[in-house]
Design a protein around this motif. Structure first.
Motif, PDB file in Angstrom:
ATOM      1  N   ARG A  17      -3.923  -0.628  -3.595  1.00 51.02           N
ATOM      2  CA  ARG A  17      -3.036  -1.760  -3.302  1.00 51.02           C
ATOM      3  C   ARG A  17      -2.334  -2.199  -4.590  1.00 51.02           C
ATOM      4  O   ARG A  17      -2.866  -2.048  -5.686  1.00 51.02           O
ATOM      5  CB  ARG A  17      -3.808  -2.914  -2.688  1.00 51.02           C
ATOM      6  CG  ARG A  17      -4.678  -3.655  -3.685  1.00 51.02           C
ATOM      7  CD  ARG A  17      -5.514  -4.746  -3.027  1.00 51.02           C
ATOM      8  NE  ARG A  17      -6.300  -5.458  -3.980  1.00 51.02           N
ATOM      9  CZ  ARG A  17      -7.415  -5.014  -4.541  1.00 51.02           C
ATOM     10  NH1 ARG A  17      -7.878  -3.831  -4.232  1.00 51.02           N
ATOM     11  NH2 ARG A  17      -8.060  -5.743  -5.429  1.00 51.02           N
ATOM     12  N   ARG A  18      -1.135  -2.725  -4.410  1.00 56.11           N
ATOM     13  CA  ARG A  18      -0.380  -3.270  -5.544  1.00 56.11           C
ATOM     14  C   ARG A  18       0.163  -4.627  -5.135  1.00 56.11           C
ATOM     15  O   ARG A  18       0.781  -4.761  -4.092  1.00 56.11           O
ATOM     16  CB  ARG A  18       0.782  -2.352  -5.916  1.00 56.11           C
ATOM     17  CG  ARG A  18       0.308  -1.016  -6.453  1.00 56.11           C
ATOM     18  CD  ARG A  18       1.437  -0.206  -6.993  1.00 56.11           C
ATOM     19  NE  ARG A  18       1.850  -0.786  -8.265  1.00 56.11           N
ATOM     20  CZ  ARG A  18       2.936  -0.423  -8.911  1.00 56.11           C
ATOM     21  NH1 ARG A  18       3.715   0.507  -8.438  1.00 56.11           N
ATOM     22  NH2 ARG A  18       3.254  -0.986 -10.052  1.00 56.11           N
ATOM     23  N   LEU A  46       0.855  -1.185   0.000  1.00 58.64           N
ATOM     24  CA  LEU A  46       0.000   0.000   0.000  1.00 58.64           C
ATOM     25  C   LEU A  46       0.887   1.230   0.000  1.00 58.64           C
ATOM     26  O   LEU A  46       2.023   1.181   0.479  1.00 58.64           O
ATOM     27  CB  LEU A  46      -0.887   0.028   1.247  1.00 58.64           C
ATOM     28  CG  LEU A  46      -1.897  -1.090   1.403  1.00 58.64           C
ATOM     29  CD1 LEU A  46      -2.644  -0.934   2.726  1.00 58.64           C
ATOM     30  CD2 LEU A  46      -2.882  -1.102   0.250  1.00 58.64           C
ATOM     31  N   PRO A  47       0.360   2.355  -0.485  1.00 62.18           N
ATOM     32  CA  PRO A  47       1.147   3.585  -0.404  1.00 62.18           C
ATOM     33  C   PRO A  47       1.361   3.963   1.067  1.00 62.18           C
ATOM     34  O   PRO A  47       0.518   3.638   1.922  1.00 62.18           O
ATOM     35  CB  PRO A  47       0.300   4.625  -1.135  1.00 62.18           C
ATOM     36  CG  PRO A  47      -1.036   4.013  -1.321  1.00 62.18           C
ATOM     37  CD  PRO A  47      -0.913   2.545  -1.138  1.00 62.18           C
ATOM     38  N   PRO A  48       2.461   4.634   1.389  1.00 64.04           N
ATOM     39  CA  PRO A  48       2.769   4.961   2.787  1.00 64.04           C
ATOM     40  C   PRO A  48       1.650   5.714   3.515  1.00 64.04           C
ATOM     41  O   PRO A  48       1.401   5.462   4.688  1.00 64.04           O
ATOM     42  CB  PRO A  48       4.024   5.834   2.690  1.00 64.04           C
ATOM     43  CG  PRO A  48       4.643   5.449   1.393  1.00 64.04           C
ATOM     44  CD  PRO A  48       3.514   5.072   0.482  1.00 64.04           C
ATOM     45  N   ASP A  49       0.949   6.595   2.826  1.00 65.64           N
ATOM     46  CA  ASP A  49      -0.097   7.367   3.504  1.00 65.64           C
ATOM     47  C   ASP A  49      -1.315   6.510   3.868  1.00 65.64           C
ATOM     48  O   ASP A  49      -2.134   6.908   4.692  1.00 65.64           O
ATOM     49  CB  ASP A  49      -0.519   8.580   2.677  1.00 65.64           C
ATOM     50  CG  ASP A  49      -1.098   8.206   1.325  1.00 65.64           C
ATOM     51  OD1 ASP A  49      -0.880   7.073   0.865  1.00 65.64           O
ATOM     52  OD2 ASP A  49      -1.778   9.063   0.725  1.00 65.64           O
ATOM     53  N   ALA A  98      -9.134  -4.853   4.995  1.00 71.13           N
ATOM     54  CA  ALA A  98      -8.905  -3.471   4.549  1.00 71.13           C
ATOM     55  C   ALA A  98      -7.837  -3.407   3.462  1.00 71.13           C
ATOM     56  O   ALA A  98      -7.988  -2.687   2.473  1.00 71.13           O
ATOM     57  CB  ALA A  98      -8.515  -2.594   5.739  1.00 71.13           C
ATOM     58  N   VAL A  99      -6.770  -4.164   3.634  1.00 73.26           N
ATOM     59  CA  VAL A  99      -5.693  -4.178   2.636  1.00 73.26           C
ATOM     60  C   VAL A  99      -6.206  -4.764   1.322  1.00 73.26           C
ATOM     61  O   VAL A  99      -5.958  -4.221   0.245  1.00 73.26           O
ATOM     62  CB  VAL A  99      -4.465  -4.962   3.163  1.00 73.26           C
ATOM     63  CG1 VAL A  99      -3.460  -5.219   2.047  1.00 73.26           C
ATOM     64  CG2 VAL A  99      -3.813  -4.203   4.307  1.00 73.26           C
ATOM     65  N   ALA A 100      -6.926  -5.868   1.403  1.00 68.10           N
ATOM     66  CA  ALA A 100      -7.450  -6.517   0.195  1.00 68.10           C
ATOM     67  C   ALA A 100      -8.408  -5.612  -0.571  1.00 68.10           C
ATOM     68  O   ALA A 100      -8.483  -5.677  -1.799  1.00 68.10           O
ATOM     69  CB  ALA A 100      -8.137  -7.827   0.557  1.00 68.10           C
ATOM     70  N   ALA A 101      -9.133  -4.764   0.156  1.00 64.48           N
ATOM     71  CA  ALA A 101     -10.132  -3.902  -0.492  1.00 64.48           C
ATOM     72  C   ALA A 101      -9.580  -2.523  -0.853  1.00 64.48           C
ATOM     73  O   ALA A 101     -10.267  -1.754  -1.533  1.00 64.48           O
ATOM     74  CB  ALA A 101     -11.335  -3.736   0.437  1.00 64.48           C
TER      75      ALA A 101
END
Length: 169
Positions: free
Chosen positions: A121-122, A96-99, A114-117
């Motif tokens: 995300r890359r 994920l981007p740092p922010d 949350a990460v999956a959605a």
């Protein structure tokens, strides 16, 4: 144009990345012992025709891993014999981007969801290779776009590099 200085470790990290990339995405973690090609040929002369003739070359030897546990957990129990000059690992992760980190939940199950959605995300493939003398080389390739540039450097994945170094101590 090549920006990274060439070395046997760099070449073996790129070889491992290309080998795993040829098999596509959605793979389990992979672990490789790195051995001196000259030592390997001395022990197994029949392999001479299949391996590099360069004097300092390193050959990756894939290790079988248990799919029951996370790679980082398995690495805490691995101790390589002296004949192993180093090791390399390949893992796929979501970045994920740092922010984005500020707004992530602390509960592990909620965090995964949350990460999956997350829209930014890359999916990436990480390769880390280390040697007993402390050298390291790493690569990062994004899943999208299909022709994503391979990023490389000595410390792109410091956490994985540190886990691998501990197996060689």
């Amino acid at each position: 144009m090549q920006l990274m200085p060439d070395s046997p470790l760099r070449r073996v990290a790129l070889e491992v990345e290309a080998h795993v990339a040829a098999e596509g995405w959605d793979q389990p973690p992979r672990l490789f012992a790195l051995v001196s090609t000259a030592d390997l040929i001395a022990r197994e002369p029949a392999l001479a025709d299949q391996l590099s003739a360069e004097p300092d070359s390193i050959t990756p030897v894939e290790q079988e891993l248990s799919s029951e546990r996370e790679l980082e957990d398995l690495l805490t129990e691995i101790e390589w014999p002296d004949a192993v000059a180093g090791c390399a690992a390949v893992v796929e992760r979501i970045m994920l981007p740092p922010d984005a980190e500020e707004s992530l939940p602390e509960d592990p199950d909620e965090l995964l969801a949350a990460v999956a959605a997350h829209p930014d995300r890359r999916e990436v493939r990480l390769v880390a290779a280390v040697t007993r003398d402390g050298r390291a080389h790493s690569t990062v390739r994004a899943r999208e776009p299909a022709d994503a540039e391979l990023l490389e450097g000595p410390d792109l994945v410091p956490g994985l590099i540190e886990h691998l170094r501990r197996t060689l101590a």
